[in-house]
Design a protein around this motif. Structure first.
Motif, PDB file in Angstrom:
ATOM      1  N   CYS A  23      44.850  29.684  45.588  1.00  0.00           N
ATOM      2  CA  CYS A  23      43.485  29.182  45.661  1.00  0.00           C
ATOM      3  C   CYS A  23      43.305  27.544  46.023  1.00  0.00           C
ATOM      4  CB  CYS A  23      42.670  29.639  44.389  1.00  0.00           C
ATOM      5  SG  CYS A  23      40.700  29.272  44.711  1.00  0.00           S
ATOM      6  N   CYS A  30      39.474  30.626  35.368  1.00  0.00           N
ATOM      7  CA  CYS A  30      40.236  31.683  36.213  1.00  0.00           C
ATOM      8  C   CYS A  30      41.865  31.212  36.569  1.00  0.00           C
ATOM      9  CB  CYS A  30      39.455  31.665  37.406  1.00  0.00           C
ATOM     10  SG  CYS A  30      40.002  32.680  38.728  1.00  0.00           S
ATOM     11  N   THR A  67      38.835  39.600  48.906  1.00  0.00           N
ATOM     12  CA  THR A  67      38.678  38.739  47.651  1.00  0.00           C
ATOM     13  C   THR A  67      40.092  38.036  47.537  1.00  0.00           C
ATOM     14  OG1 THR A  67      38.110  37.996  45.446  1.00  0.00           O
ATOM     15  CG2 THR A  67      38.770  40.535  46.012  1.00  0.00           C
ATOM     16  N   GLY A  68      40.436  37.332  46.475  1.00  0.00           N
ATOM     17  CA  GLY A  68      41.772  36.604  46.159  1.00  0.00           C
ATOM     18  C   GLY A  68      41.792  36.298  44.667  1.00  0.00           C
ATOM     19  N   GLY A  69      42.627  35.133  44.569  1.00  0.00           N
ATOM     20  CA  GLY A  69      42.732  33.806  45.107  1.00  0.00           C
ATOM     21  C   GLY A  69      41.290  33.472  46.225  1.00  0.00           C
ATOM     22  N   THR A  96      34.008  37.984  49.015  1.00  0.00           N
ATOM     23  CA  THR A  96      33.905  36.931  47.832  1.00  0.00           C
ATOM     24  C   THR A  96      34.652  35.620  48.007  1.00  0.00           C
ATOM     25  OG1 THR A  96      33.602  38.558  46.169  1.00  0.00           O
ATOM     26  CG2 THR A  96      34.066  36.556  45.214  1.00  0.00           C
ATOM     27  N   ASN A 159      27.472  33.592  42.810  1.00  0.00           N
ATOM     28  CA  ASN A 159      28.060  34.169  41.662  1.00  0.00           C
ATOM     29  C   ASN A 159      28.106  33.034  40.734  1.00  0.00           C
ATOM     30  OD1 ASN A 159      28.257  36.808  42.200  1.00  0.00           O
ATOM     31  ND2 ASN A 159      30.454  36.355  43.121  1.00  0.00           N
ATOM     32  N   VAL A 161      29.240  31.631  36.874  1.00  0.00           N
ATOM     33  CA  VAL A 161      29.917  32.215  35.579  1.00  0.00           C
ATOM     34  C   VAL A 161      29.445  31.411  34.684  1.00  0.00           C
ATOM     35  CG1 VAL A 161      31.895  32.256  34.102  1.00  0.00           C
ATOM     36  CG2 VAL A 161      32.073  33.034  36.733  1.00  0.00           C
ATOM     37  N   ILE A 188      26.917  35.652  35.585  1.00  0.00           N
ATOM     38  CA  ILE A 188      27.843  36.411  35.167  1.00  0.00           C
ATOM     39  C   ILE A 188      28.579  36.179  33.840  1.00  0.00           C
ATOM     40  CG2 ILE A 188      30.394  37.344  35.934  1.00  0.00           C
ATOM     41  CD1 ILE A 188      29.868  36.609  38.682  1.00  0.00           C
ATOM     42  N   GLU A 189      28.528  36.986  33.008  1.00  0.00           N
ATOM     43  CA  GLU A 189      29.059  36.745  31.506  1.00  0.00           C
ATOM     44  C   GLU A 189      30.415  36.272  31.724  1.00  0.00           C
ATOM     45  OE1 GLU A 189      26.498  39.667  28.933  1.00  0.00           O
ATOM     46  OE2 GLU A 189      28.619  40.071  29.123  1.00  0.00           O
ATOM     47  N   PHE A 190      30.624  35.141  30.818  1.00  0.00           N
ATOM     48  CA  PHE A 190      32.267  34.888  30.963  1.00  0.00           C
ATOM     49  C   PHE A 190      33.120  35.764  30.210  1.00  0.00           C
ATOM     50  CE2 PHE A 190      35.088  32.371  28.087  1.00  0.00           C
ATOM     51  CZ  PHE A 190      35.989  31.954  29.089  1.00  0.00           C
ATOM     52  N   MET A 191      34.074  36.005  30.966  1.00  0.00           N
ATOM     53  CA  MET A 191      35.166  36.809  30.256  1.00  0.00           C
ATOM     54  C   MET A 191      36.568  35.911  29.730  1.00  0.00           C
ATOM     55  SD  MET A 191      35.513  40.177  32.905  1.00  0.00           S
ATOM     56  CE  MET A 191      35.193  39.391  34.403  1.00  0.00           C
ATOM     57  N   PHE A 193      39.808  35.047  29.596  1.00  0.00           N
ATOM     58  CA  PHE A 193      41.215  35.388  30.086  1.00  0.00           C
ATOM     59  C   PHE A 193      42.211  34.386  29.526  1.00  0.00           C
ATOM     60  CE2 PHE A 193      38.991  36.959  34.515  1.00  0.00           C
ATOM     61  CZ  PHE A 193      39.062  38.214  33.706  1.00  0.00           C
ATOM     62  N   MET A 321      43.765  36.485  37.150  1.00  0.00           N
ATOM     63  CA  MET A 321      42.693  37.206  38.165  1.00  0.00           C
ATOM     64  C   MET A 321      42.811  36.702  39.502  1.00  0.00           C
ATOM     65  SD  MET A 321      39.486  38.245  37.507  1.00  0.00           S
ATOM     66  CE  MET A 321      37.521  38.195  37.903  1.00  0.00           C
ATOM     67  N   GLY A 326      39.216  39.090  42.025  1.00  0.00           N
ATOM     68  CA  GLY A 326      37.950  39.372  41.089  1.00  0.00           C
ATOM     69  C   GLY A 326      36.760  39.782  41.951  1.00  0.00           C
TER      70      GLY A 326
HETATM   71  N1  SAM Z   1      38.112  32.607  45.236  1.00  0.00           N
HETATM   72  C1  SAM Z   1      36.808  33.438  45.380  1.00  0.00           C
HETATM   73  C2  SAM Z   1      35.679  33.033  44.749  1.00  0.00           C
HETATM   74  O1  SAM Z   1      35.675  31.902  44.127  1.00  0.00           O
HETATM   75  O2  SAM Z   1      34.883  33.740  44.715  1.00  0.00           O
HETATM   76  C3  SAM Z   1      37.417  34.641  44.974  1.00  0.00           C
HETATM   77  C4  SAM Z   1      37.981  35.005  43.753  1.00  0.00           C
HETATM   78  S1  SAM Z   1      37.415  34.680  42.193  1.00  0.00           S
HETATM   79  C5  SAM Z   1      38.757  35.242  41.113  1.00  0.00           C
HETATM   80  C6  SAM Z   1      35.978  36.015  42.138  1.00  0.00           C
HETATM   81  C7  SAM Z   1      35.050  35.781  41.095  1.00  0.00           C
HETATM   82  O3  SAM Z   1      35.761  36.158  39.880  1.00  0.00           O
HETATM   83  C8  SAM Z   1      34.311  34.568  41.019  1.00  0.00           C
HETATM   84  O4  SAM Z   1      32.958  34.580  41.378  1.00  0.00           O
HETATM   85  C9  SAM Z   1      34.079  34.685  39.542  1.00  0.00           C
HETATM   86  O5  SAM Z   1      32.669  34.859  39.339  1.00  0.00           O
HETATM   87  C10 SAM Z   1      34.908  35.668  38.896  1.00  0.00           C
HETATM   88  N2  SAM Z   1      35.690  35.107  37.848  1.00  0.00           N
HETATM   89  C11 SAM Z   1      36.879  34.659  37.709  1.00  0.00           C
HETATM   90  N3  SAM Z   1      37.135  34.435  36.251  1.00  0.00           N
HETATM   91  C12 SAM Z   1      36.080  34.675  35.547  1.00  0.00           C
HETATM   92  C13 SAM Z   1      35.918  34.972  34.282  1.00  0.00           C
HETATM   93  N4  SAM Z   1      36.615  34.282  33.289  1.00  0.00           N
HETATM   94  N5  SAM Z   1      34.720  35.318  33.853  1.00  0.00           N
HETATM   95  C14 SAM Z   1      34.071  35.894  34.524  1.00  0.00           C
HETATM   96  N6  SAM Z   1      33.981  35.937  36.019  1.00  0.00           N
HETATM   97  C15 SAM Z   1      35.044  35.350  36.329  1.00  0.00           C
END
Ligand code: SAM
Length: 326
Positions: A23, A30, A67-69, A96, A159, A161, A188-191, A193, A321, A326
């Motif tokens: 990324c 993340c 998605t990715g990264g 995404t 999206n 977080v 989005i609710e924070f998870m 990690f 992630m 994600g």
């Molecule tokens: N790089 C792309 C991006 O930024 O959208 C795709 C990968 S990213 C891992 C995809 C999604 O994962 C993000 O929209 C973010 O909302 C979600 N994500 C990553 N870590 C998260 C966390 N700790 N809690 C909630 N959502 C998370």
């Protein structure tokens, strides 16, 4: 048309494909510094991904999300989009992205058959963007969103977080974008990690987020075209866009989970939060035929757990992630 069902009678028709573990941002919630990137040779090629998707489509998968990264770091991503768009049975291809490279690629992606894009955006403030992502790229993301919208990658969803003490004072400003810009903003609710900089943060519930933006006006439930995933959508009076809430922690949606994840290194993962995976890469590289792959995909569906255990305070361990997608 064949359908795929798991042990809990859920129909599985959605595959999320992580095309890279790299990324160009390092978001506090993340990114994990301590885990090295996978060597290039471990990452599935576009041909390998196409083969998996072709087999999955023959079993009932009809939607894929790339998605990715950050997927746009992978060269010629539009070529993969085109390859997937040619597969019989695949009728929805989405992406995404963090949006930083969207301006450059949106036209080609659309021409290749991409339908829509979700862009991650946690703040509208430049200094804060840098604090959250480590990079000074808010302008690029905003212009990426604009270009994606112009070329017709719609519905375009944002999206966000929600991070306690970091961006939760911007909920109203972000929600307002559904009116002023017609964005579909999803909170989005924070998870929490493990191994990320934000692992000790608490989760603000979707219910609380909803309460905090109530001052903007009555949120009318919205059941139109904006969503077919786990988000619950609402609309502010007169808004073109919607406001969605995704609550993996406080109101899990496992009962309606319809997805599998293909990791960037070719593991089929039936649940984001559970460690079980089925190795597709090795059989693929040993010349597995379609029947063998079908059997392995079925195996992943069979071990899909009934639910995740985030509510019991267990965060995702093991793989970060960005490797899972994600
Ligand atoms: N790089 C792309 C991006 O930024 O959208 C795709 C990968 S990213 C891992 C995809 C999604 O994962 C993000 O929209 C973010 O909302 C979600 N994500 C990553 N870590 C998260 C966390 N700790 N809690 C909630 N959502 C998370």
């Amino acid at each position: 048309m064949t359908s795929l069902f798991d042990s809990f009678h859920r129909q599985i028709n959605y595959l999320r494909i992580s095309v890279t573990d790299r990324c160009n941002l390092s978001c506090v919630y993340c990114s994990v510094d301590s885990v090295p990137h996978l060597p290039r040779s471990e990452i599935l090629s576009y041909e390998e991904i196409r083969y998996v998707v072709r087999v999955a489509a023959s079993m009932g998968i009809n939607k894929v999300r790339i998605t990715g990264g950050e997927p746009l770091l992978r060269s010629n991503l539009s070529e993969l989009v085109w390859m997937l768009s040619q597969i019989e049975g695949i009728d929805d291809i989405s992406l995404t992205s963090n949006g930083t490279l969207l301006s450059k690629h949106a036209v080609k992606l659309k021409e290749a058959g991409l339908k829509r894009v979700n862009v991650s955006l946690d703040t509208l403030k430049e200094d804060r963007f840098k604090r959250i992502t480590g990079m000074d790229k808010l302008g690029e993301v905003l212009s990426g969103i604009k270009t994606a919208h112009l070329v017709g990658l719609r519905p375009l969803k944002i999206n966000t977080v929600v991070l306690e003490g970091i961006n939760d004072d911007e909920l109203i400003d972000l929600a307002r974008m559904s009116t002023s810009q017609g964005w579909h903003v999803r909170f989005i609710e924070f998870m929490p990690f493990r191994m990320t900089k934000a692992e000790a943060l608490g989760t603000i519930s979707a219910r609380e987020i909803r309460e905090r933006i109530r001052s903007l006006g009555k949120l009318e439930p919205y059941t139109g075209k904006a969503g077919n995933g786990p988000a619950r959508y609402y609309r502010l009076p007169g808004a073109r866009g919607t406001i969605g809430f995704i609550s993996p922690v406080t109101e899990p949606f496992c009962h309606s989970c319809n997805r599998l994840r293909l990791t960037s290194d070719g593991q089929l993962r039936p649940c984001l939060q559970a460690e079980g995976e089925v190795n597709l890469k090795e059989p693929l590289r040993n010349g597995a035929g379609m029947d063998e792959l079908r059997h392995l995909i079925q195996q992943a569906v069979t071990i899909k757990p009934e639910r995740h255990h985030l509510t019991e305070g267990l965060a995702l361990g093991g793989r970060p992630m960005c490797q899972i997608g994600g």
